[in-house]
Scaffold this motif. Structure first.
Motif, short mmCIF file in Angstrom:
data_model
loop_
_atom_site.label_atom_id
_atom_site.label_comp_id
_atom_site.label_asym_id
_atom_site.label_seq_id
_atom_site.Cartn_x
_atom_site.Cartn_y
_atom_site.Cartn_z
N ARG A 1 27.30 31.30 0.40
CA ARG A 1 28.76 30.74 0.36
C ARG A 1 28.99 29.50 1.30
O ARG A 1 29.12 29.71 2.38
CB ARG A 1 29.96 31.84 0.72
CG ARG A 1 29.71 32.86 -0.29
CD ARG A 1 30.13 33.01 -1.67
NE ARG A 1 29.88 33.78 -2.48
CZ ARG A 1 30.76 34.94 -2.47
NH1 ARG A 1 31.73 34.96 -1.94
NH2 ARG A 1 30.56 36.15 -3.47
N SER A 2 28.83 28.45 0.74
CA SER A 2 28.77 27.20 1.99
C SER A 2 30.02 27.05 2.70
O SER A 2 29.90 26.70 3.71
CB SER A 2 28.43 26.02 0.98
OG SER A 2 29.55 25.83 -0.13
N ALA A 3 31.23 27.39 1.99
CA ALA A 3 32.48 27.21 2.81
C ALA A 3 32.47 28.21 3.82
O ALA A 3 33.13 27.69 4.90
CB ALA A 3 33.60 27.46 1.80
N TRP A 4 31.81 29.27 4.06
CA TRP A 4 31.79 30.09 5.39
C TRP A 4 31.17 29.56 6.27
O TRP A 4 31.30 30.01 7.42
CB TRP A 4 31.34 31.39 4.77
CG TRP A 4 32.21 32.18 3.70
CD1 TRP A 4 32.51 31.90 2.35
CD2 TRP A 4 33.08 33.29 4.12
NE1 TRP A 4 33.45 32.83 2.05
CE2 TRP A 4 33.71 33.56 2.88
CE3 TRP A 4 33.11 34.20 5.04
CZ2 TRP A 4 34.59 34.77 2.80
CZ3 TRP A 4 33.99 35.38 4.97
CH2 TRP A 4 34.69 35.84 4.02
N ILE A 5 30.05 28.75 6.24
CA ILE A 5 29.32 28.06 7.15
C ILE A 5 29.98 26.97 8.09
O ILE A 5 29.63 26.68 9.06
CB ILE A 5 28.08 27.53 6.57
CG1 ILE A 5 27.36 28.81 5.66
CG2 ILE A 5 27.07 27.03 7.66
CD1 ILE A 5 26.14 28.38 5.06
N ILE A 6 31.14 26.39 7.29
CA ILE A 6 31.69 25.18 7.82
C ILE A 6 32.28 25.39 9.25
O ILE A 6 32.16 24.53 10.29
CB ILE A 6 32.76 24.73 6.78
CG1 ILE A 6 32.13 24.03 5.65
CG2 ILE A 6 33.50 23.45 7.40
CD1 ILE A 6 32.95 23.47 4.59
N PRO A 7 33.21 26.70 9.62
CA PRO A 7 33.72 26.68 10.94
C PRO A 7 32.47 26.81 11.93
O PRO A 7 32.88 26.21 13.20
CB PRO A 7 34.13 27.99 10.88
CG PRO A 7 34.49 28.28 9.19
CD PRO A 7 33.63 27.58 8.42
N GLY B 1 30.26 35.53 12.40
CA GLY B 1 30.20 36.40 11.30
C GLY B 1 30.28 35.76 9.95
O GLY B 1 29.37 36.17 8.86
N MET B 2 31.32 34.80 10.03
CA MET B 2 31.29 34.08 8.63
C MET B 2 30.23 33.52 8.13
O MET B 2 29.73 33.22 7.13
CB MET B 2 32.64 33.12 8.89
CG MET B 2 33.92 33.90 9.09
SD MET B 2 35.40 32.65 9.26
CE MET B 2 35.07 31.53 7.96
N ALA B 3 29.58 32.69 9.21
CA ALA B 3 28.39 31.78 9.22
C ALA B 3 27.18 32.69 8.60
O ALA B 3 26.49 32.53 7.67
CB ALA B 3 27.90 31.04 10.28
N THR B 4 27.15 33.89 9.34
CA THR B 4 26.17 34.74 8.74
C THR B 4 26.24 35.27 7.29
O THR B 4 25.31 35.28 6.57
CB THR B 4 25.85 35.96 9.77
OG1 THR B 4 25.88 35.65 10.90
CG2 THR B 4 24.86 36.67 9.26
N TYR B 5 27.41 35.72 7.00
CA TYR B 5 27.75 36.17 5.86
C TYR B 5 27.55 34.85 4.50
O TYR B 5 27.08 34.99 3.45
CB TYR B 5 29.22 36.67 5.66
CG TYR B 5 29.84 37.13 4.40
CD1 TYR B 5 29.44 38.43 3.65
CD2 TYR B 5 30.52 36.32 3.50
CE1 TYR B 5 29.83 38.80 2.61
CE2 TYR B 5 30.89 36.55 2.11
CZ TYR B 5 30.57 37.85 1.76
OH TYR B 5 30.99 38.12 0.62
N GLY B 6 28.18 33.73 5.07
CA GLY B 6 28.08 32.65 4.26
C GLY B 6 26.44 32.27 3.81
O GLY B 6 26.00 31.92 2.76
N ALA B 7 25.63 32.48 4.86
CA ALA B 7 24.07 32.11 4.82
C ALA B 7 23.47 33.24 3.73
O ALA B 7 22.59 32.98 3.05
CB ALA B 7 23.38 32.00 5.93
N TYR B 8 23.77 34.58 4.05
CA TYR B 8 23.39 35.47 3.16
C TYR B 8 23.65 35.63 1.92
O TYR B 8 22.92 35.76 0.84
CB TYR B 8 23.74 36.66 3.88
CG TYR B 8 23.21 38.24 3.43
CD1 TYR B 8 21.75 38.49 3.25
CD2 TYR B 8 24.06 39.04 2.59
CE1 TYR B 8 21.09 39.39 2.81
CE2 TYR B 8 23.43 40.03 2.03
CZ TYR B 8 22.11 40.27 2.04
OH TYR B 8 21.40 41.30 1.28
N LYS B 9 25.10 35.37 1.64
CA LYS B 9 25.55 35.39 0.26
C LYS B 9 25.51 34.15 -0.53
O LYS B 9 26.29 34.05 -1.47
CB LYS B 9 27.11 35.91 0.51
CG LYS B 9 27.09 37.60 0.63
CD LYS B 9 26.50 38.17 -0.38
CE LYS B 9 26.80 39.94 -0.11
NZ LYS B 9 26.10 40.56 -1.13
#
Length: 225
Positions: free
Chosen positions: A95-101, A85-93
Motif C-alpha cells: 500500500r503505497s499511500a501508507w508509506i508517505i507519512p 507502523g503505517m510504513a511497515t504495514y504499507g510496505a508489507y501489504k
C-alpha cells in the motif's frame, strides 16, 4: 532516454536485500526505538520523584523536564510509532499511500539536521556555549573545551555530515520502496476493453506472460471427391 528518476531507481538496498524488506526493517527499528522512549517517559510520569530532572546540576534554576514537556514528548513518541507502523504495514501489504507519512518525516528530519549544520557554520561560538552548559563531571569536557573553534566546527560538521549521508541513503531506500509498490500496484490493475458489442476483461501483464501458449488447430485438408 532514461529520466533521472529512473536512473537512480533501484530495488536493492544495504546487505543486498530488497527495498521493501529494508523499509519493513527500518519501520520496525524506528518503532522499537520510539517504544523504548515512550516507556521511559511513561515511567518517569508515573514516578516523578525518582525521575524528575532538574537543571541544578547544570547551574540553572529552571527545570529541564517538567510534566508538560514530558507529556508532549510522549505524544510525539506515540505519533512516531503510528507513522512507523503505517510504513511497515504499507510496505508489507503493498500500500503505497501508507508509506508517505514516514517518507515526509524522513525529509523533515533531514532538513532539520541540515539546518543544524548550517547554524554551526554561521555561528561557530554556539559549540563553546554548549560545552559550558555541560555538567562538570562530563567526560573529557576540559580536553574538548581546550580545542580551537575551527577544530571543533570541523569535527562536528564531519559527524553531522556522516549522519546526513546515512539519512539520505535511508530516504532513497524508502523512496525506491514507494516507487516499487506504486509500479507493482499499477501493473496489477485489470484492464477492460470495451467494443460496441462486448466487454473483454484482460489479465495483468505478468499473468499473461505466464500463460502457456496453446497449440494451434490442425491444418485443414480439403476433401477430395
Amino acid at each position: 532516454m532514461i529520466s533521472p528518476w529512473d536512473r537512480w531507481f533501484s530495488t536493492s538496498c544495504c546487505l543486498c536485500c530488497h527495498v521493501r524488506t529494508g523499509t519493513i526493517i527500518l519501520g520496525v527499528w524506528y518503532m522499537l526505538i520510539n517504544a523504548v522512549v515512550l516507556l521511559i517517559l511513561l515511567t518517569a510520569l508515573s514516578d516523578p520523584d525518582q525521575y524528575h530532572l532538574t537543571s541544578a546540576e547544570l547551574a540553572n534554576d529552571l527545570d529541564v523536564m517538567d510534566d508538560a514537556n514530558m507529556c508532549i514528548a510522549s505524544a510525539i513518541s506515540l505519533l512516531m510509532i503510528l507513522i512507523c507502523g503505517m510504513a511497515t504495514y504499507g510496505a508489507y501489504k503493498l500500500r503505497s499511500a501508507w508509506i508517505i507519512p514516514f517518507f515526509c518525516y524522513q525529509i523533515f528530519d533531514f532538513a532539520l539536521n541540515t539546518l543544524v549544520a548550517v547554524s554551526i557554520v554561521v555561528y561557530p561560538n554556539t559549540i563553546q556555549d554548549y560545552l559550558q552548559q555541560l555538567p562538570e563531571n562530563f567526560p573529557y569536557k576540559d580536553e574538548i573545551a581546550a580545542l580551537s573553534n575551527v577544530c571543533l566546527v570541523l569535527i562536528v560538521l564531519l559527524f553531522i555530515g556522516c549522519i546526513l549521508a546515512f539519512k539520505a541513503y535511508l530516504i532513497a531506500c524508502v523512496w525506491n520502496c514507494y516507487r516499487y509498490v506504486t509500479s507493482r500496484g499499477s501493473s496489477e490493475v485489470l484492464l477492460y476493453v470495451t467494443t460496441n458489442d462486448t466487454t473483454v476483461l484482460l489479465p495483468p501483464y505478468d499473468d499473461g506472460l505466464g500463460v502457456p501458449v496453446k497449440q494451434g488447430p490442425p491444418p485443414y485438408n480439403t476433401a477430395t471427391a
